[in-house]
Design a protein around this motif. Structure first.
Motif, PDB file in Angstrom:
ATOM      1  N   ALA A   1       0.334  -1.092  -0.129  1.00  0.00           N
ATOM      2  CA  ALA A   1       0.146   0.252   0.015  1.00  0.00           C
ATOM      3  C   ALA A   1       0.902   1.310  -0.093  1.00  0.00           C
ATOM      4  CB  ALA A   1      -1.105   0.029   0.879  1.00  0.00           C
ATOM      5  N   ILE A   2       1.743   1.394   0.589  1.00  0.00           N
ATOM      6  CA  ILE A   2       2.548   2.297   1.287  1.00  0.00           C
ATOM      7  C   ILE A   2       3.428   2.508  -0.304  1.00  0.00           C
ATOM      8  CG2 ILE A   2       4.884   1.959   2.145  1.00  0.00           C
ATOM      9  CD1 ILE A   2       4.930   4.710   4.077  1.00  0.00           C
ATOM     10  N   ARG A   3       3.725   1.422  -0.704  1.00  0.00           N
ATOM     11  CA  ARG A   3       4.671   1.750  -1.913  1.00  0.00           C
ATOM     12  C   ARG A   3       3.934   1.990  -2.914  1.00  0.00           C
ATOM     13  NH1 ARG A   3       7.450  -3.789  -0.170  1.00  0.00           N
ATOM     14  NH2 ARG A   3      10.077  -3.085  -0.019  1.00  0.00           N
ATOM     15  N   LEU A   4       2.852   1.383  -4.094  1.00  0.00           N
ATOM     16  CA  LEU A   4       1.878   1.946  -4.632  1.00  0.00           C
ATOM     17  C   LEU A   4       1.196   3.642  -4.149  1.00  0.00           C
ATOM     18  CD1 LEU A   4       0.374   1.427  -6.497  1.00  0.00           C
ATOM     19  CD2 LEU A   4      -1.520   0.559  -4.834  1.00  0.00           C
ATOM     20  N   VAL A   5       0.738   4.272  -3.348  1.00  0.00           N
ATOM     21  CA  VAL A   5       0.800   5.290  -2.993  1.00  0.00           C
ATOM     22  C   VAL A   5       2.400   6.521  -3.275  1.00  0.00           C
ATOM     23  CG1 VAL A   5       0.730   7.384  -1.073  1.00  0.00           C
ATOM     24  CG2 VAL A   5      -0.983   5.118  -1.128  1.00  0.00           C
ATOM     25  N   ARG A   6       3.191   5.879  -3.031  1.00  0.00           N
ATOM     26  CA  ARG A   6       4.475   6.761  -3.645  1.00  0.00           C
ATOM     27  C   ARG A   6       4.926   6.804  -4.619  1.00  0.00           C
ATOM     28  NH1 ARG A   6       8.225   5.124   1.520  1.00  0.00           N
ATOM     29  NH2 ARG A   6       7.867   6.928   1.819  1.00  0.00           N
ATOM     30  N   SER A   7       4.222   5.272  -5.233  1.00  0.00           N
ATOM     31  CA  SER A   7       4.357   5.521  -7.168  1.00  0.00           C
ATOM     32  C   SER A   7       3.759   6.584  -7.770  1.00  0.00           C
ATOM     33  CB  SER A   7       3.968   3.986  -7.086  1.00  0.00           C
ATOM     34  OG  SER A   7       2.978   3.597  -7.203  1.00  0.00           O
ATOM     35  N   LYS A   8       2.533   6.515  -6.934  1.00  0.00           N
ATOM     36  CA  LYS A   8       1.750   7.923  -7.603  1.00  0.00           C
ATOM     37  C   LYS A   8       1.549   9.053  -7.266  1.00  0.00           C
ATOM     38  CE  LYS A   8      -0.422   4.241  -9.670  1.00  0.00           C
ATOM     39  NZ  LYS A   8      -0.991   4.092 -10.642  1.00  0.00           N
ATOM     40  N   ALA A   9       2.647   9.321  -6.693  1.00  0.00           N
ATOM     41  CA  ALA A   9       2.878  10.445  -5.651  1.00  0.00           C
ATOM     42  C   ALA A   9       2.678  11.810  -6.740  1.00  0.00           C
ATOM     43  CB  ALA A   9       3.892  10.598  -5.302  1.00  0.00           C
ATOM     44  N   GLU A  10       3.245  11.542  -8.092  1.00  0.00           N
ATOM     45  CA  GLU A  10       2.791  12.764  -9.066  1.00  0.00           C
ATOM     46  C   GLU A  10       1.727  12.516  -9.442  1.00  0.00           C
ATOM     47  OE1 GLU A  10       3.806  14.224 -13.331  1.00  0.00           O
ATOM     48  OE2 GLU A  10       4.892  12.906 -12.768  1.00  0.00           O
ATOM     49  N   ASP A  11       1.086  11.495  -9.193  1.00  0.00           N
ATOM     50  CA  ASP A  11      -0.914  12.213  -9.556  1.00  0.00           C
ATOM     51  C   ASP A  11      -2.013  11.889  -8.456  1.00  0.00           C
ATOM     52  OD1 ASP A  11      -0.017  10.861 -11.845  1.00  0.00           O
ATOM     53  OD2 ASP A  11      -0.911   8.516 -11.648  1.00  0.00           O
TER      54      ASP A  11
ATOM     55  N   HIS B   1      -0.612  14.146  -6.250  1.00  0.00           N
ATOM     56  CA  HIS B   1       0.018  15.914  -6.405  1.00  0.00           C
ATOM     57  C   HIS B   1       0.567  15.911  -4.579  1.00  0.00           C
ATOM     58  CE1 HIS B   1      -1.778  17.483  -9.412  1.00  0.00           C
ATOM     59  NE2 HIS B   1      -2.822  16.398  -9.290  1.00  0.00           N
ATOM     60  N   ILE B   2       1.387  14.893  -4.446  1.00  0.00           N
ATOM     61  CA  ILE B   2       2.023  15.216  -3.138  1.00  0.00           C
ATOM     62  C   ILE B   2       3.219  14.464  -2.597  1.00  0.00           C
ATOM     63  CG2 ILE B   2      -0.066  13.672  -1.624  1.00  0.00           C
ATOM     64  CD1 ILE B   2       0.980  11.245  -1.781  1.00  0.00           C
ATOM     65  N   ASP B   3       4.285  15.072  -2.069  1.00  0.00           N
ATOM     66  CA  ASP B   3       5.514  14.214  -1.681  1.00  0.00           C
ATOM     67  C   ASP B   3       6.358  13.010  -1.478  1.00  0.00           C
ATOM     68  OD1 ASP B   3       8.681  14.270  -0.951  1.00  0.00           O
ATOM     69  OD2 ASP B   3       8.547  16.955  -0.271  1.00  0.00           O
ATOM     70  N   PRO B   4       6.760  12.348  -1.863  1.00  0.00           N
ATOM     71  CA  PRO B   4       7.343  11.050  -1.732  1.00  0.00           C
ATOM     72  C   PRO B   4       7.738  10.542  -0.213  1.00  0.00           C
ATOM     73  CG  PRO B   4       8.525  11.630  -3.673  1.00  0.00           C
ATOM     74  CD  PRO B   4       7.304  13.260  -3.511  1.00  0.00           C
ATOM     75  N   ASN B   5       8.402  12.154  -0.173  1.00  0.00           N
ATOM     76  CA  ASN B   5       9.255  12.096   1.215  1.00  0.00           C
ATOM     77  C   ASN B   5       8.169  12.235   2.017  1.00  0.00           C
ATOM     78  OD1 ASN B   5      11.995  10.748  -0.196  1.00  0.00           O
ATOM     79  ND2 ASN B   5      11.832  13.105  -1.003  1.00  0.00           N
TER      80      ASN B   5
END
Length: 303
Positions: free
Chosen positions: A132-142, A144-148
């Motif tokens: 789940a957290i990897r998937l969210v990180r992969s969608k950071a641009e979509d 509009h979030i900072d992957p960090n």
């Protein structure tokens, strides 16, 4: 007549934009530790939406408007003793509340341990949490979030899963499936609400039994007693709990806080004299509901 037609069109357009996105955690027919069975997912509504026997884990994405977005996100793990998910009470309600502060919120419908549809059931919730957290990180641009700036929040047994993710994020519990699995599963921060932490003396017996079975080995008990798994790489953590919690003893939070302190991990904790267990946003309690503001202040302090 044209006015009403335009109004209806606008309402429909808004509804389409406002719809929240539900995404599968895993590619079709490629769910780790899954066994094909006749077991079916169950939804029951009794003031709270309870989901059990999850077969197809998902994330449900709630995004604030771009102009209000602050760039951070929280992945949410509802509780339910590893038997059910209190999906709206400790999931979607929390997500909508976070959106009001400009935080993207992602509710995880994770699989609950099952002897029927899973292999190594004790690892399955962590498998879904890492993904789940990897998937969210992969969608950071979509999104509009900072992957960090991707944190997690979990309640009760969902707090145990969150603390498991926060202490076992590097553990290889499933084989790589795609590029998403090359990303880090480490949360940038953690919030744990009346969490199950230990499977030792102060354990919530139900959570331990549903995750590990009736006669777990001491090795398994220690492995999933997350106060024993804290390292200097454990993310900064905020805990909140009520002293009079009759289901999950407050010592669970105290043990984790002490472990964080011992390893030099930034930690904050709010212990309330009253509140019991499972109070979610506690909106009807003028004192207890303050935990949300303390959380927002704490998140801002991390920047």
């Amino acid at each position: 007549m044209k006015y009403y037609s335009l109004l209806i069109l606008l309402i429909l357009s808004y509804s389409m934009v406002a719809q929240d996105t539900i995404m599968p955690l895993w590619p079709k027919n490629n769910i780790p530790n899954h066994i094909a069975s006749d077991e079916k997912e169950v939804h029951e509504y009794k003031d709270i939406l309870y989901i059990s026997k999850v077969q197809m884990p998902t994330i449900e994405v709630y995004l604030p408007t771009e102009r209000n977005a602050v760039g951070s996100a929280m992945v949410i793990f509802p509780g339910g003793g590893y038997r059910i998910l209190a999906y709206d009470w400790e999931g979607s309600d929390i997500a909508k509340f976070l959106n009001g502060k400009g935080i993207a919120a992602i509710v995880v419908k994770y699989r609950l341990p099952s002897d029927v549809s899973q292999k190594e059931k004790y690892n399955v919730p962590l498998i879904d949490a890492q993904r789940a957290i990897r998937l969210v990180r992969s969608k950071a641009e979509d999104f509009h979030i900072d992957p960090n700036k991707i944190g997690i929040i979990g309640f009760s047994a969902g707090g145990h899963l969150a603390s498991t993710l926060g202490t076992h994020f590097n553990e290889e519990v499933y084989d790589r499936i795609d590029d998403t699995d090359d990303l880090s599963a480490r949360p940038d921060f953690m919030v744990l609400g009346y969490p199950v932490i230990t499977f030792g003396e102060k354990a919530h017996a139900g959570s331990r039994m549903f995750l590990l079975g009736e006669n777990p080995t001491q090795e398994m008990i220690d492995h999933f007693s997350n106060e024993k798994q804290v390292t200097e790489d454990t993310p900064p953590t905020l805990l909140f709990h009520a002293t009079d919690d009759g289901s999950v003893p407050v010592e669970n939070s105290l043990l984790f806080y002490q472990a964080l302190k011992n390893h030099g991990v930034s930690a904050s904790m709010h212990i309330y004299p009253k509140g019991g267990h499972g109070f979610s946003l506690a909106l009807k309690d003028k004192h207890l509901r303050g935990w949300t503001e303390r959380m927002f202040e704490w998140i801002e302090s991390l920047e």
